[in-house]
Write an enzyme that holds these catalytic residues in place. Structure first.
Site, PDB file in Angstrom:
ATOM      1  CB  VAL A  94       3.920  -7.177  -2.449  1.00 24.89           C
ATOM      2  CG1 VAL A  94       5.049  -7.471  -1.477  1.00 24.89           C
ATOM      3  CG2 VAL A  94       4.441  -7.149  -3.890  1.00 24.89           C
ATOM      4  CG  HIS A  98       2.500  -2.112  -0.567  1.00 24.34           C
ATOM      5  ND1 HIS A  98       2.209  -3.424  -0.287  1.00 24.34           N
ATOM      6  CD2 HIS A  98       1.936  -1.856  -1.772  1.00 24.34           C
ATOM      7  CE1 HIS A  98       1.510  -3.946  -1.278  1.00 24.34           C
ATOM      8  NE2 HIS A  98       1.310  -3.007  -2.192  1.00 24.34           N
TER       9      HIS A  98
END
Ligand code: AMP
Length: 112
Positions: A94, A98
């Site tokens: 993604v 993160h």
């Protein structure tokens, strides 16, 4: 817009465990450990490779909150791992920075 930005904006659901003006933490949809949480900045930063000097306060904030979330999840004493996958060789899927917070079992080292 990537899936994590949509979660941060409330456009798609997630099991949120912490949020503030700068970041959101939610449970990974495909957990790799009994506790597997993703902590993301609200601002779209594609990867760790794309951070800039001006992101210094945000990056510090994310690490502090990772420790707080781990404590909230009861991992402070048993331990946990914080992982940032960056780019194709690390398997980043993604394109939104993160931090994985993993715990609740013994974690192998080195990672695959
Ligand atoms: P990475 O390989 O570091 O990019 O990790 C992406 C992580 O996002 C994986 O652990 C996925 O299971 C997780 N993931 C993907 N989509 C969602 C979602 N909608 N909600 C929660 N976790 C997700």
């Amino acid at each position: 817009m990537n899936v994590f930005k949509k979660i941060a904006d409330g456009e798609i659901p997630a099991e949120i465990v912490y949020q503030d003006d700068h970041c959101v933490a939610f449970r990974d949809i495909n957990p790799q450990a009994p506790v597997h949480i993703l902590l993301i900045p609200r601002r779209e930063i594609p990867s760790l490779a794309r951070v800039e000097a001006s992101d210094h306060p945000l990056l510090g904030h994310l690490l502090l909150k990772a420790a707080e979330v781990a404590k909230q999840e009861g991992l402070s004493e048993t331990g946990y791992r914080v992982v940032i996958n960056c780019g194709p060789d690390a398997g980043q899927e993604v394109p939104h920075l993160h931090l994985h917070i993993l715990g609740g079992r013994r974690l192998g080292w080195p990672p695959g």
